[in-house]
Design a protein around this motif. Structure first.
Motif, mmCIF file in Angstrom:
data_model
loop_
_atom_site.group_PDB
_atom_site.id
_atom_site.type_symbol
_atom_site.label_atom_id
_atom_site.label_comp_id
_atom_site.label_asym_id
_atom_site.label_seq_id
_atom_site.Cartn_x
_atom_site.Cartn_y
_atom_site.Cartn_z
ATOM 1 N N LEU A 23 0.842 -1.208 0.000
ATOM 2 C CA LEU A 23 0.000 0.000 0.000
ATOM 3 C C LEU A 23 0.877 1.259 0.000
ATOM 4 C CD1 LEU A 23 -2.879 -0.889 2.487
ATOM 5 C CD2 LEU A 23 -3.016 -0.649 0.005
ATOM 6 N N LEU A 24 1.942 1.220 0.789
ATOM 7 C CA LEU A 24 2.858 2.369 0.823
ATOM 8 C C LEU A 24 3.547 2.547 -0.533
ATOM 9 C CD1 LEU A 24 4.556 1.816 4.313
ATOM 10 C CD2 LEU A 24 2.706 3.397 3.749
ATOM 11 N N GLU A 25 3.947 1.426 -1.113
ATOM 12 C CA GLU A 25 4.626 1.464 -2.416
ATOM 13 C C GLU A 25 3.689 1.993 -3.495
ATOM 14 O OE1 GLU A 25 7.831 0.631 -2.890
ATOM 15 O OE2 GLU A 25 7.872 0.800 -5.080
ATOM 16 N N GLU A 26 2.439 1.590 -3.416
ATOM 17 C CA GLU A 26 1.447 2.057 -4.388
ATOM 18 C C GLU A 26 1.312 3.589 -4.301
ATOM 19 O OE1 GLU A 26 -0.435 0.138 -6.598
ATOM 20 O OE2 GLU A 26 -1.314 2.002 -7.346
ATOM 21 N N ALA A 27 1.300 4.091 -3.074
ATOM 22 C CA ALA A 27 1.137 5.538 -2.884
ATOM 23 C C ALA A 27 2.429 6.296 -3.195
ATOM 24 C CB ALA A 27 0.694 5.827 -1.452
ATOM 25 N N SER A 28 3.576 5.752 -2.796
ATOM 26 C CA SER A 28 4.844 6.400 -3.170
ATOM 27 C C SER A 28 5.832 5.374 -3.667
ATOM 28 C CB SER A 28 5.497 7.186 -2.038
ATOM 29 O OG SER A 28 4.797 7.098 -0.874
#
Ligand code: SF4
Ligand code: ZN
Ligand code: ZN
Lengths: 327, 66
Positions: free
Chosen positions: A245-250
């Motif tokens: 989820l973090l990777e998707e956002a940044s």
């Protein structure tokens, strides 16, 4: 989306590199990333004999394929864990890949080597399956590499695996583990028993899990998509979901966390645990850490095995696995 | 269109045409966690997908101590 190299239609976007690639240029890119990692961390040389731990999954088969394409002397090692249909399917995938590539594959089974499967081990010791499984894999991979005369043991841990492990080690401030988390673990030889922990390397640390899956699919590698039936409740998997989820956002978060750790923090954790000494296991001779030299040193593999076999012969089982999650 | 999901294997119907990004959003799936496959090749987020397509959404995150 267009390929960064040839402007043809892209089949994959790698957002942390801000790039899309067509099939051919993606395969070339990924192979280049692995070659770069091998070189950057001086993992092995072209004349080293490599033993690649293969599970029939995307990471290990993609890695083996890349190492063969790069011209390395890479033999596969498959360990049958005795997990029913899942183990049969994963073994078939490994064997057929080896046949297609005319590569050498060593197959061993826990049941044959030690008289225990992973599900039995869990039942008999009362520990969650992944914990006994991990212990057995580490032990057997090392033993196979030593017995068959390999220089280096190669595993398919990818960027997502390493980030999830790092995340877990930080959450629990597992400082010993932080000190040992590295893309290369040097060999540790023990002269008195003639055994060693072989050199271990992880050439996929720069590559995300999504990319090894894409590589395997585009290369037509028939890996097993299904998950091990014992994985349920596995905390590593939940860490991966959160990190994704973090990777998707940044995009780039995973790379930054892992490579930032290697560059700026890992050396701070690298020290021997207080007062521990590495000696030969009194049962099997494998190197093992002891804190009290007056006591006979038995490695955790031999301890677990002895306990499980004793209970098996008595026909007793442990209480059901504790709810505690181990990774 | 027919969309095959894995672990456990199942198929769902989604009406098209649409694109990969919107399809995943409708299914509540994080794009970074999957590959989207049509005819043994991969589709990027901006690709269009059509009513009579057969699509597979394959998870890429695996668990377990290795
Ligand atoms: S999920 Fe756990 S039990 Fe299954 S293969 Fe992986 S480590 Fe072993
Ligand atoms: Zn291209
Ligand atoms: Zn031992």
């Amino acid at each position: 989306m267009k390929c960064k190299v040839c402007r043809d239609r892209a089949v994959i976007d790698i957002r942390r590199h801000n790039a899309g690639f067509c099939k051919d240029h993606f395969l070339e890119h990924l192979t280049g990333q692995v070659a770069k990692t091998i070189k950057e961390f001086s993992m092995f040389e072209s004349d080293d004999r490599l033993l690649v731990a293969v599970s029939g999954g995307k990471d290990s088969l993609a890695l083996w394929d890349i190492l063969l394409n790069l011209g390395y002397d890479a033999t596969g090692f498959y360990l049958d864990l005795g997990i029913g249909a899942y183990s049969r399917a994963s073994k078939d995938a490994s064997v057929s890949f080896a046949e297609q590539r005319s590569a050498k594959l060593i197959v061993r089974s826990l049941a044959q080597e030690h008289g225990l499967t992973v599900p039995e081990l869990s039942k008999l010791t009362g520990r969650v399956p992944c914990s006994g499984c991990g212990l057995n894999k580490r032990y057997e991979f090392n033993r196979a590499a030593l017995e068959e005369g390999f220089d280096v043991l190669v595993t398919g841990h990818n960027l997502d695996d390493e980030v999830a492990t790092l995340f877990g080690n930080v959450l629990h401030w597992n400082v010993d583990m932080l000190g040992r988390q590295a893309p290369v673990l040097e060999e540790r030889a023990l002269e008195e028993s003639g055994t060693a922990l072989v050199r271990k390397v992880k050439p996929l640390v720069r590559v995300a899990e999504r990319e090894t899956a894409a590589y395997a699919l585009l290369r037509g590698i028939d890996y097993i998509v299904e998950e091990c039936p014992l994985v349920e409740g596995n905390v590593q998997h939940r860490y991966k979901e959160a990190i994704t989820l973090l990777e998707e956002a940044s995009p780039g978060t995973k790379h930054q966390m892992y490579f930032g750790f290697l560059k700026k923090a890992s050396h701070r954790f690298q020290q021997e645990p207080d007062g521990a000494e590495v000696v030969a296991c009194s049962t099997c001779g494998a190197p093992t850490a002891v804190w009290d030299p007056a006591r006979a040193a038995v490695c955790s593999f031999c301890k677990t095995k002895a306990l499980a076999l004793k209970r098996k012969s008595e026909g007793s089982v442990a209480r059901p696995p504790r709810k505690r999650r181990t990774h | 269109m027919k969309v095959k999901l894995r672990n456990p294997d199942r198929t769902v119907e989604v009406s098209g045409p649409t694109n990969v990004r919107a399809l995943l959003e409708e299914l509540g799936i994080v794009p970074e966690a999957v590959l989207v496959i049509r005819d043994a090749t991969l589709l990027t987020r901006d690709e269009d997908v059509f009513e009579d397509d057969e699509i597979e959404v394959r998870p890429v995150l695996s668990g377990g101590a290795r």
